[in-house]
Design a protein around this motif. Structure first.
Motif, PDB file in Angstrom:
ATOM      1  N   PRO A 189     -21.499   8.696   9.572  1.00  0.00           N
ATOM      2  CA  PRO A 189     -22.037   7.439   9.394  1.00  0.00           C
ATOM      3  C   PRO A 189     -21.334   6.331  10.530  1.00  0.00           C
ATOM      4  O   PRO A 189     -22.000   5.764  11.195  1.00  0.00           O
ATOM      5  N   GLY A 190     -19.813   6.522  10.556  1.00  0.00           N
ATOM      6  CA  GLY A 190     -19.378   5.636  11.684  1.00  0.00           C
ATOM      7  C   GLY A 190     -19.920   6.134  13.176  1.00  0.00           C
ATOM      8  O   GLY A 190     -20.197   5.034  13.980  1.00  0.00           O
ATOM      9  N   LEU A 191     -20.107   7.150  13.421  1.00  0.00           N
ATOM     10  CA  LEU A 191     -20.794   7.547  14.912  1.00  0.00           C
ATOM     11  C   LEU A 191     -22.192   6.870  14.926  1.00  0.00           C
ATOM     12  O   LEU A 191     -22.347   6.433  15.950  1.00  0.00           O
ATOM     13  N   ALA A 192     -23.071   7.163  13.898  1.00  0.00           N
ATOM     14  CA  ALA A 192     -24.263   6.472  13.689  1.00  0.00           C
ATOM     15  C   ALA A 192     -24.269   4.864  14.131  1.00  0.00           C
ATOM     16  O   ALA A 192     -24.981   4.348  14.759  1.00  0.00           O
ATOM     17  N   PHE A 193     -23.310   4.425  13.481  1.00  0.00           N
ATOM     18  CA  PHE A 193     -23.195   2.851  13.746  1.00  0.00           C
ATOM     19  C   PHE A 193     -22.781   2.560  15.212  1.00  0.00           C
ATOM     20  O   PHE A 193     -23.206   1.693  15.623  1.00  0.00           O
ATOM     21  N   GLY A 194     -21.621   3.426  15.406  1.00  0.00           N
ATOM     22  CA  GLY A 194     -21.286   3.115  16.882  1.00  0.00           C
ATOM     23  C   GLY A 194     -22.492   3.242  17.896  1.00  0.00           C
ATOM     24  O   GLY A 194     -22.444   2.559  18.977  1.00  0.00           O
ATOM     25  N   ALA A 195     -23.220   4.508  17.676  1.00  0.00           N
ATOM     26  CA  ALA A 195     -24.545   4.499  18.574  1.00  0.00           C
ATOM     27  C   ALA A 195     -25.416   3.412  18.612  1.00  0.00           C
ATOM     28  O   ALA A 195     -25.971   3.098  19.633  1.00  0.00           O
ATOM     29  N   PHE A 196     -25.615   2.970  17.350  1.00  0.00           N
ATOM     30  CA  PHE A 196     -26.395   1.908  17.096  1.00  0.00           C
ATOM     31  C   PHE A 196     -25.907   0.439  18.003  1.00  0.00           C
ATOM     32  O   PHE A 196     -26.753  -0.109  18.847  1.00  0.00           O
ATOM     33  N   LEU A 197     -24.543   0.221  17.938  1.00  0.00           N
ATOM     34  CA  LEU A 197     -24.087  -0.743  18.886  1.00  0.00           C
ATOM     35  C   LEU A 197     -24.239  -0.577  20.455  1.00  0.00           C
ATOM     36  O   LEU A 197     -24.517  -1.340  21.210  1.00  0.00           O
ATOM     37  N   GLY A 239     -19.865  -4.401  27.476  1.00  0.00           N
ATOM     38  CA  GLY A 239     -19.894  -3.861  26.103  1.00  0.00           C
ATOM     39  C   GLY A 239     -20.317  -2.374  25.970  1.00  0.00           C
ATOM     40  O   GLY A 239     -19.656  -1.632  24.915  1.00  0.00           O
ATOM     41  N   ALA A 240     -21.629  -2.115  26.530  1.00  0.00           N
ATOM     42  CA  ALA A 240     -21.880  -0.641  26.466  1.00  0.00           C
ATOM     43  C   ALA A 240     -21.034   0.362  26.876  1.00  0.00           C
ATOM     44  O   ALA A 240     -20.566   1.254  26.309  1.00  0.00           O
ATOM     45  N   LEU A 241     -19.959  -0.239  27.932  1.00  0.00           N
ATOM     46  CA  LEU A 241     -19.134   0.823  28.397  1.00  0.00           C
ATOM     47  C   LEU A 241     -18.029   0.994  27.292  1.00  0.00           C
ATOM     48  O   LEU A 241     -17.783   2.042  27.292  1.00  0.00           O
ATOM     49  N   LEU A 242     -17.609  -0.123  26.791  1.00  0.00           N
ATOM     50  CA  LEU A 242     -16.581   0.066  25.774  1.00  0.00           C
ATOM     51  C   LEU A 242     -16.985   0.939  24.370  1.00  0.00           C
ATOM     52  O   LEU A 242     -16.496   1.542  23.892  1.00  0.00           O
ATOM     53  N   ALA A 243     -18.553   0.593  24.100  1.00  0.00           N
ATOM     54  CA  ALA A 243     -18.826   1.187  23.030  1.00  0.00           C
ATOM     55  C   ALA A 243     -19.112   2.671  23.251  1.00  0.00           C
ATOM     56  O   ALA A 243     -18.779   3.372  22.346  1.00  0.00           O
ATOM     57  N   LEU A 291     -17.068   4.571  25.299  1.00  0.00           N
ATOM     58  CA  LEU A 291     -15.680   4.977  25.120  1.00  0.00           C
ATOM     59  C   LEU A 291     -15.313   5.015  23.696  1.00  0.00           C
ATOM     60  O   LEU A 291     -14.614   6.261  23.404  1.00  0.00           O
ATOM     61  N   ASN A 292     -15.686   4.132  22.839  1.00  0.00           N
ATOM     62  CA  ASN A 292     -15.352   4.098  21.464  1.00  0.00           C
ATOM     63  C   ASN A 292     -16.016   5.335  20.802  1.00  0.00           C
ATOM     64  O   ASN A 292     -15.401   6.185  20.064  1.00  0.00           O
ATOM     65  N   LEU A 293     -17.310   5.424  20.996  1.00  0.00           N
ATOM     66  CA  LEU A 293     -18.161   6.631  20.535  1.00  0.00           C
ATOM     67  C   LEU A 293     -17.422   8.077  20.850  1.00  0.00           C
ATOM     68  O   LEU A 293     -17.317   8.758  19.949  1.00  0.00           O
ATOM     69  N   THR A 294     -17.231   8.161  22.178  1.00  0.00           N
ATOM     70  CA  THR A 294     -16.659   9.501  22.467  1.00  0.00           C
ATOM     71  C   THR A 294     -15.229   9.615  21.784  1.00  0.00           C
ATOM     72  O   THR A 294     -15.031  10.681  21.442  1.00  0.00           O
ATOM     73  N   GLN A 295     -14.223   8.500  21.921  1.00  0.00           N
ATOM     74  CA  GLN A 295     -13.122   8.790  21.015  1.00  0.00           C
ATOM     75  C   GLN A 295     -13.167   9.330  19.458  1.00  0.00           C
ATOM     76  O   GLN A 295     -12.662  10.245  18.993  1.00  0.00           O
ATOM     77  N   ALA A 313     -16.101  10.750  18.299  1.00  0.00           N
ATOM     78  CA  ALA A 313     -16.818  11.985  18.307  1.00  0.00           C
ATOM     79  C   ALA A 313     -15.583  13.192  18.732  1.00  0.00           C
ATOM     80  O   ALA A 313     -15.673  14.125  17.947  1.00  0.00           O
ATOM     81  N   LEU A 314     -14.667  12.891  19.496  1.00  0.00           N
ATOM     82  CA  LEU A 314     -13.684  13.810  19.847  1.00  0.00           C
ATOM     83  C   LEU A 314     -12.479  13.933  18.715  1.00  0.00           C
ATOM     84  O   LEU A 314     -11.640  14.628  18.792  1.00  0.00           O
ATOM     85  N   GLY A 315     -12.710  12.773  17.827  1.00  0.00           N
ATOM     86  CA  GLY A 315     -11.565  13.129  16.826  1.00  0.00           C
ATOM     87  C   GLY A 315     -10.515  12.341  17.083  1.00  0.00           C
ATOM     88  O   GLY A 315      -9.092  12.632  16.668  1.00  0.00           O
ATOM     89  N   ARG A 316     -10.313  11.459  18.089  1.00  0.00           N
ATOM     90  CA  ARG A 316      -9.397  10.827  18.806  1.00  0.00           C
ATOM     91  C   ARG A 316      -8.871   9.671  18.082  1.00  0.00           C
ATOM     92  O   ARG A 316      -7.818   9.047  18.218  1.00  0.00           O
ATOM     93  N   ALA A 317     -10.000   8.900  17.567  1.00  0.00           N
ATOM     94  CA  ALA A 317      -9.712   7.689  16.843  1.00  0.00           C
ATOM     95  C   ALA A 317      -9.828   8.133  15.214  1.00  0.00           C
ATOM     96  O   ALA A 317     -10.590   9.010  14.838  1.00  0.00           O
ATOM     97  N   PRO A 318      -9.149   7.315  14.481  1.00  0.00           N
ATOM     98  CA  PRO A 318      -9.230   7.585  12.967  1.00  0.00           C
ATOM     99  C   PRO A 318     -10.589   7.403  12.409  1.00  0.00           C
ATOM    100  O   PRO A 318     -11.284   6.358  12.863  1.00  0.00           O
TER     101      PRO A 318
END
Lengths: 158, 492
Positions: free
Chosen positions: A7-15, A44-48, A50-54, A56-61
């Motif tokens: 769900p978090g990934l889907a929300f990040g992808a939406f942003l 913003g898209a660049l940061l989004a 980056l955030n999504l990659t983190q 997906a890779l499990g680097r972000a909680p």
């Protein structure tokens, strides 16, 4: 991948989708009109991304909600998203008085509150106060809805 | 100045002026607590009734509505996490956690104390500094406004220290929302997707009601908890008022910041309150208390927004440039009575202008007294069960959103933003940066393009003006200070 992250990934992808669209539209725009949207949307898209990659890779909680989990969670989430949406649709269709009356009487009951006289009294008080504040004092029209408008027109025609 | 003030008090302390101020304060307090129904609606509605009134009574009544609504908007921020006014959005951060801890009365006391101090100090500063401040405000060009908007946006870094990337993403989204509608630079319609209602842009009311009120109501439906988690109210409102003065540095710093922003037309009290909150959080030795019910987190935005509202009267009354929507309506009332803002107003109508200033101070005291009397009643809402509170506030919020522009489209927008806000919070994205982006987006874009045109397309000469460079430097400093603090915390 842990399913809790979906769900978090889907929300990040939406942003990412929104910001990317703004950037692309800005780049396509003529003249300086698109400059700000392109810069802000692109950044913003660049940061989004980056955030999504983190994530997906499990680097972000993984995000932790305060909502209940399991079947109860699905019911609660459905109710919480459904109630405002349904109320807005009822406002459009039936108008403020009928839609609000329905929400004020039905929602406490659905949420498990079982004192009908209290529900009735609070519902009536809310509608009377809304009428006093918005209609009587501020002379505003609250929506009558498609049905209400049709009825009013037919009465006026008669 | 003392003579002028005495003259003002002698005019304002007439029973008829006091009566109009009392009516204005009661009306303002009432509209302030209803989300979406703000002082602008009430003032616009009452302007026709002021035709037959004497100019001072009319101005005092309208200004009392604005001041009281500005203060009482924070009551719902504290009690329900629903800002009655956009200016009270920053008060939610620490006011609401205090209510969750059963300290709603203390939080309202802090808000009343800080509002009173902000309003009184703001008025005194305005009276004392009108001329020098005017010279400073006149020196502002679009380049400085752009830098001011950047300074406001840099607040995002402080507010989302725990999730800086997510905070900046949301701020960018807020900026993107400000692009919707007619482009202020070339007049083209952008991002409206063929929807007629979107051509006039996305208003602040459906966004704030959606992000704060609807998403909070969704939260109540999900958790079914009372606002006060302890199920009782502890502390008193007087304790809150007294506590306000235990933080003199926060109080004075936020008031001064509010005055500085208030005299600058177009920036407004919303930005002042967010900036003051961010500065206090960053300056604190224990920033981790912020967001958990820190008293300075209530004092700073309240002192700043009240002093900003007072200070916005300076450019309105002297230059005829409204600092915000409410001061624009005051200008309308002035013009209706055949008065023209400017230096002549101060010399030819001293009793009116000084009576107005004195009346605003009396109005602030009147509001504080009423707030103290009614707080116990207001605070009880935090003990009401969520099953009852959720439907009532859903109905009131939607009616308020609809009433502002009289269109259902705004209600659907509020629903959309409510669901978005709820999901954003669940997935760790702070929603406040989005509001900051939306508030400052138009100012940033318009002033950037105007500044660039004035500078003949040379970005360097535009950004290296002393005022612009100073403000951009302050923004950079704020971000660097926050990053340094975050790194230091991580090492510790």
């Amino acid at each position: 991948m842990d399913r809790a992250r979906w769900p978090g990934l889907a929300f990040g992808a939406f942003l990412l989708l929104i910001l990317g669209h703004v950037a692309a539209t800005g780049l396509r725009a003529r003249g300086i009109s698109g400059l700000f949207p392109a810069v802000v949307g692109g950044f913003g898209a660049l940061l989004a991304l980056l955030n999504l990659t983190q994530l997906a890779l499990g680097r972000a909680p993984a995000p932790e909600g305060d909502a209940p989990r399991g079947a109860e969670a699905a019911w609660a989430l459905g109710l919480s998203v459904g109630v405002p949406t349904l109320y807005a649709l009822l406002l459009w269709l039936l108008g403020f008085w009928v839609a609000s009356g329905a929400v004020l009487l039905a929602l406490p009951w659905v949420l498990g509150y079982r004192r009908p006289f209290v529900i009735l009294a609070i519902g009536a008080a809310t509608l009377v106060l809304s009428d006093l504040v918005f209609v009587e004092v501020f002379d505003m029209r609250l929506p009558l809805g498609l049905v209400g408008e049709a009825l009013r027109e037919s009465w006026q025609a008669e | 100045m003392i003579d002028n003030l005495l003259l003002g008090f002698s005019v304002a302390l007439h029973w008829d002026q006091l009566l109009f101020m009392l009516l204005g304060t009661l009306g303002g307090m009432w509209v302030g607590v209803i989300p979406g129904l703000g002082p602008i609606t009430a003032m616009a509605l009452l302007i026709p009734f002021t035709f037959t009134m004497d100019p001072l009574s009319a101005l005092l009544m309208l200004a009392s509505i604005s001041a009281a609504a500005n203060c009482s908007g924070s009551f719902t921020s504290i009690l329900l996490n629903v800002p009655g006014e956009s200016t009270a959005a920053a008060t939610c951060f620490d006011g609401y956690p205090m209510s969750r801890q059963g300290r709603a009365r203390v939080a309202i006391g802090l808000s009343i104390g800080a509002s009173l101090f902000g309003a009184l100090a703001g008025m005194l500063a305005v009276i004392a500094l009108t001329q020098p401040l005017l010279a400073l405000a006149k020196a502002f060009s679009p380049a400085e406004y752009f830098a001011l908007a950047v300074l406001g946006l840099s607040v995002v870094a402080v507010l989302s220290r725990e999730a800086p990337v997510q905070g900046i993403i949301m701020a960018a989204l807020g900026l993107c929302l400000s692009f919707v509608g007619v482009d202020s630079v070339v007049g083209e319609v952008r991002f409206a997707f063929g929807v007629l209602e979107l051509q006039s842009g996305i208003g602040l009311v459906p966004v704030t009601v959606g992000l704060f009120a609807v998403s909070e109501i969704i939260g109540w439906i999900v958790t079914r908890e009372r606002v006060s988690q302890v199920g009782e109210l502890t502390g008193s409102v007087m304790q809150g008022v007294v506590d306000t003065f235990r933080y003199p540095v926060a109080l004075v710093r936020s008031t001064l910041l509010g005055i500085g922003i208030g005299i600058t037309p177009g920036v407004g009290a919303v930005a002042a309150s967010f900036l003051a909150y961010a500065v206090e959080k960053r300056a604190s030795r224990t920033p981790e208390r912020f967001g958990q019910g820190a008293p300075e987190g209530v004092i700073a935005p309240e002192a700043a927004n009240n002093s900003a509202v007072c200070a916005s009267l300076v450019p309105a009354l002297t230059l005829g440039i409204p600092g915000g929507a409410t001061s624009a309506l005051l200008l309308v009332a002035l013009t209706i009575h055949g008065l023209r803002p400017g230096t002549m107003l101060f010399t030819s109508q001293p009793d009116l202008i000084w009576g107005f200033f004195a009346g605003l101070m009396i109005g602030a005291l009147m509001f504080a007294a009423m707030g103290l009397l009614m707080t116990n009643l207001f605070a009880k809402v935090t003990l009401v069960r969520a099953e009852i509170l959720a439907p009532v506030f859903l109905v009131v919020s939607f009616a308020g959103v609809y009433a502002q522009e009289q269109r259902l489209f705004d209600v659907f927008l509020a629903v959309g933003f409510g669901i978005f806000g709820y999901l954003a919070r669940r997935f760790g994205y702070p929603v406040v940066p989005l509001v900051i982006g939306l508030v400052l987006g138009t100012l940033a874009e318009t002033s950037f393009h105007q500044g660039l045109t004035i500078a003949g397309g040379d970005v360097g000469s535009m950004l290296l003006r002393p005022g612009t460079a100073g403000l951009l430097g302050a923004a950079l400093l704020l971000v660097a200070w926050t990053v340094w603090g975050a790194l230091r915390d991580r090492r510790a």
